[in-house]
Design a protein around this motif. Structure first.
Motif, PDB file in Angstrom:
ATOM      1  N   ASN A 441       0.820  -1.220   0.000  1.00 48.90           N
ATOM      2  CA  ASN A 441       0.000   0.000   0.000  1.00 48.90           C
ATOM      3  C   ASN A 441       0.853   1.269   0.000  1.00 48.90           C
ATOM      4  OD1 ASN A 441       1.059  -0.240   2.520  1.00 48.90           O
ATOM      5  ND2 ASN A 441      -0.895  -0.194   3.618  1.00 48.90           N
ATOM      6  N   VAL A 442       1.966   1.235  -0.707  1.00 48.02           N
ATOM      7  CA  VAL A 442       2.898   2.362  -0.722  1.00 48.02           C
ATOM      8  C   VAL A 442       2.265   3.613  -1.312  1.00 48.02           C
ATOM      9  CG1 VAL A 442       5.127   3.166  -1.588  1.00 48.02           C
ATOM     10  CG2 VAL A 442       4.842   0.779  -0.900  1.00 48.02           C
ATOM     11  N   ILE A 443       1.439   3.460  -2.341  1.00 51.52           N
ATOM     12  CA  ILE A 443       0.860   4.643  -2.992  1.00 51.52           C
ATOM     13  C   ILE A 443      -0.664   4.641  -2.847  1.00 51.52           C
ATOM     14  CG2 ILE A 443       2.717   5.064  -4.661  1.00 51.52           C
ATOM     15  CD1 ILE A 443       1.253   3.378  -6.670  1.00 51.52           C
ATOM     16  N   GLU A 444      -1.146   4.290  -1.648  1.00 50.52           N
ATOM     17  CA  GLU A 444      -2.578   4.165  -1.454  1.00 50.52           C
ATOM     18  C   GLU A 444      -3.307   5.515  -1.460  1.00 50.52           C
ATOM     19  OE1 GLU A 444      -3.505   2.353   2.223  1.00 50.52           O
ATOM     20  OE2 GLU A 444      -2.165   3.614   3.421  1.00 50.52           O
ATOM     21  N   ASN A 445      -2.567   6.598  -1.462  1.00 51.82           N
ATOM     22  CA  ASN A 445      -3.226   7.897  -1.578  1.00 51.82           C
ATOM     23  C   ASN A 445      -3.739   8.131  -3.008  1.00 51.82           C
ATOM     24  OD1 ASN A 445      -0.511   8.034  -2.418  1.00 51.82           O
ATOM     25  ND2 ASN A 445      -0.543  10.262  -2.313  1.00 51.82           N
ATOM     26  N   SER A 504      10.938   5.311   2.756  1.00 55.50           N
ATOM     27  CA  SER A 504       9.750   5.802   2.057  1.00 55.50           C
ATOM     28  C   SER A 504      10.005   7.101   1.310  1.00 55.50           C
ATOM     29  CB  SER A 504       8.610   6.012   3.058  1.00 55.50           C
ATOM     30  OG  SER A 504       9.011   6.932   4.070  1.00 55.50           O
ATOM     31  N   THR A 505      11.202   7.693   1.476  1.00 51.79           N
ATOM     32  CA  THR A 505      11.499   8.931   0.759  1.00 51.79           C
ATOM     33  C   THR A 505      11.716   8.629  -0.719  1.00 51.79           C
ATOM     34  OG1 THR A 505      13.881   8.715   1.084  1.00 51.79           O
ATOM     35  CG2 THR A 505      12.645   9.850   2.798  1.00 51.79           C
ATOM     36  N   SER A 506      11.744   9.643  -1.530  1.00 55.25           N
ATOM     37  CA  SER A 506      11.904   9.458  -2.970  1.00 55.25           C
ATOM     38  C   SER A 506      13.376   9.376  -3.378  1.00 55.25           C
ATOM     39  CB  SER A 506      11.234  10.610  -3.728  1.00 55.25           C
ATOM     40  OG  SER A 506      11.814  11.853  -3.337  1.00 55.25           O
TER      41      SER A 506
END
Length: 547
Positions: A441-445, A504-506
């Protein structure tokens, strides 16, 4: 007038030989492969043999061998129109048995070529350049170029020869190996066949022959193969080999040979009969025991399944690239030697970027789509774990003070026993211990969480390994297969999550990609390497449903 004729004749002589020196087989090494309707030809020979003795006064001659062969055949002539025969075989040099001095060679070529052209012209036939037309043969920048396909004797083509009923058997033997393989007997000054000592032609016939060897590699191959094919053709055999350049070196004809090979292999059920050479089924590879090259550190011996590998390779020379009558360690010593081009024994077995080594050959296998999904992202030429070494090195240990010394039969028995103990199926933890799904769910937004069918993926990979003996051998521990994704964590049924190492940073940290990049890099690379169409690596919504 006489001086004018003399000068004209001399200019004609200087023309064709500056390059026309040889239907020499060395010239055939420049034969090319036809490429569609282009200017590349399989029969193009650059005649420049004289260059080995003196500097050429004119460019080398572009000679089209198959074109001339066809023209000669139309006149009812054969190879002897241009090639002489000695007591044993036909010479592949033009109109001579041995090379002479440059002036002699020029005379041979100009007299032979121009006189033939003149005779054809007198008969009203289409022919080649005449006296004085030097630049018609000696072209500095010819339009045609050579580009030949390789004509190797791979296992299946080799089988078609030693199984042939048309090639006479050796005296008192059930084999016909002596038709091609021979050794020079210094006592009798003759070539003879020695059963069980067959070698690749290139072992003796090199580009620069030494000692009693007279023919180069190219001369030996063409002299042996083409002569036999011509004899078969003359005897009107139902099936014979090529007699022209394009037959072996032309791209389209090579494909025809491959199709014939595939048909024969299919008829045999996919497996070739073993070569009748009394080769071992299993070999125990040990460290050298010579004091000068003795191993300083402990090295466990390796059980090598020779019988199985015979069908894995294209030919014996895939591994035995110099000779089949010596062990690898004879040339590749622990410290390296001149005989082995200073390639050490360790490098000869483990160099990852060479297809002649064990590790390098296995690396090629790892590119198979069934394997590449995991192996594509794994570090190359890096020992993954102690278990990786033990998969091969699990025999008796050899040290500098106590090298392995035993009879060959005892070594073979140990090797066979070790091979029999190898797993016949990949090892895996209990299926119930493998999570059925993993939620990402890393990009669940932006997207709904991705529900990874974890267990299904693992079991699918295991299923692909079942009939692969190499995969079974190297996936020898229950957690080995887990290491492809969980690559830098301790082997465990419950490895840490990817987020434990990938932030979790880019941004990339300490060489580690960020979490989102790590997931996509791992999954998408795997899908591409395994040629998976569904889900496609670029189909975002196949994994991440939009909110």
């Amino acid at each position: 007038m006489a001086n004018g004729k003399k000068l004209l004749r001399l200019s004609g002589i200087l023309i064709v030989l500056a390059g026309v020196l040889g239907f020499h087989m060395e010239a055939l090494s420049m034969v090319g492969t036809p490429q569609g309707e282009g200017n590349k030809r399989p029969d193009l020979i650059m005649i420049d043999t004289i260059a080995a003795q003196e500097k050429l006064e004119l460019p080398a001659v572009v000679f089209l061998h198959d074109t001339h062969t066809k023209a000669v055949a139309e006149q009812g002539k054969d190879c002897t129109a241009c090639h002489q025969k000695d007591k044993d075989a036909m010479s592949y040099k033009f109109n001579r048995l041995e090379d002479g001095k440059p002036e002699q060679l020029k005379e041979i070529y100009h007299n032979g070529c121009i006189s033939c052209h003149a005779a054809d012209a007198k008969a009203g036939k289409k022919t080649g350049p005449q006296v004085g037309e030097c630049r018609s043969c000696h072209v500095a920048d010819p339009e045609l170029t050579a580009d030949r396909a390789s004509a190797g004797m791979e296992n299946i083509l080799h089988y078609r020869h030693w199984d042939s009923k048309l090639i006479a058997k050796d005296a008192g033997q059930d084999t016909n190996c002596g038709a091609c393989h021979h050794q020079y007997n210094k006592l009798s000054n003759k070539l003879e066949y020695v059963k069980g000592q067959e070698e690749n032609c290139g072992v003796c016939h090199t580009a620069t022959p030494e000692g009693d060897v007279k023919l180069t590699t190219t001369e030996a191959y063409h002299g042996q193969c083409v002569s036999c094919h011509l004899e078969m053709k003359a005897a009107k055999a139902e099936k014979t080999g090529p007699v022209d350049c394009a037959g072996c070196h032309g791209e389209m004809k090579v494909e025809d040979i491959k199709e014939d090979n595939a048909a024969v292999l299919k008829k045999l059920g996919g497996d070739l009969p073993r070569l009748p050479r009394n080769q071992p089924d299993a070999v125990l590879l040990t460290a050298p025991v010579d004091e000068k090259t003795a191993v300083k550190a402990t090295m466990a011996s390796v059980a090598f399944n020779h019988k199985a590998h015979e069908n894995y390779t294209d030919s014996c020379s895939s591994c035995h690239h110099e000779t089949m009558n010596k062990s690898c360690s004879s040339c590749h010593t622990v410290r390296g030697s001149k005989e082995g081009d200073f390639v050490t024994l360790d490098q000869a077995m483990h160099k990852a970027d060479s297809t002649r080594t064990c590790v390098g050959c296995h690396a090629v296998k790892q590119k198979d789509p069934n394997c590449a999904g995991c192996h594509e992202l794994m570090p190359k030429n890096v020992i993954q774990s102690e278990e990786t070494c033990v998969a091969c090195h699990n025999g008796p240990t050899s040290t500098s003070s106590q090298p392995v010394k035993m009879e060959a039969s005892a070594k073979a028995d140990i090797a066979k026993a070790l091979i029999m103990k190898r797993p016949t199926s990949p090892q895996l933890i209990a299926e119930s211990d493998i999570p059925e799904f993993v939620t990402i769910n890393v990009i669940e937004n932006e997207y709904k969480a991705s529900k990874l069918p974890h267990r299904k993926i693992i079991m699918s990979m295991i299923d692909k390994m079942k009939d692969d003996s190499m995969a079974n051998t190297f996936h020898s521990t229950p957690l080995t297969v887990c290491g492809s994704c969980h690559h830098n964590s301790p082997a465990s049924k419950t490895p840490p999550s990817c987020a434990s190492c990938h932030g979790s940073t880019s941004k990339t940290q300490d060489g580690r990609p960020a979490l989102k990049a790590a997931y996509h890099g791992q999954c998408m690379t795997c899908h591409d390497a395994m040629n998976l169409e569904k889900p496609a690596s670029t189909d975002c919504t196949a994994c991440h449903a939009k909110k």
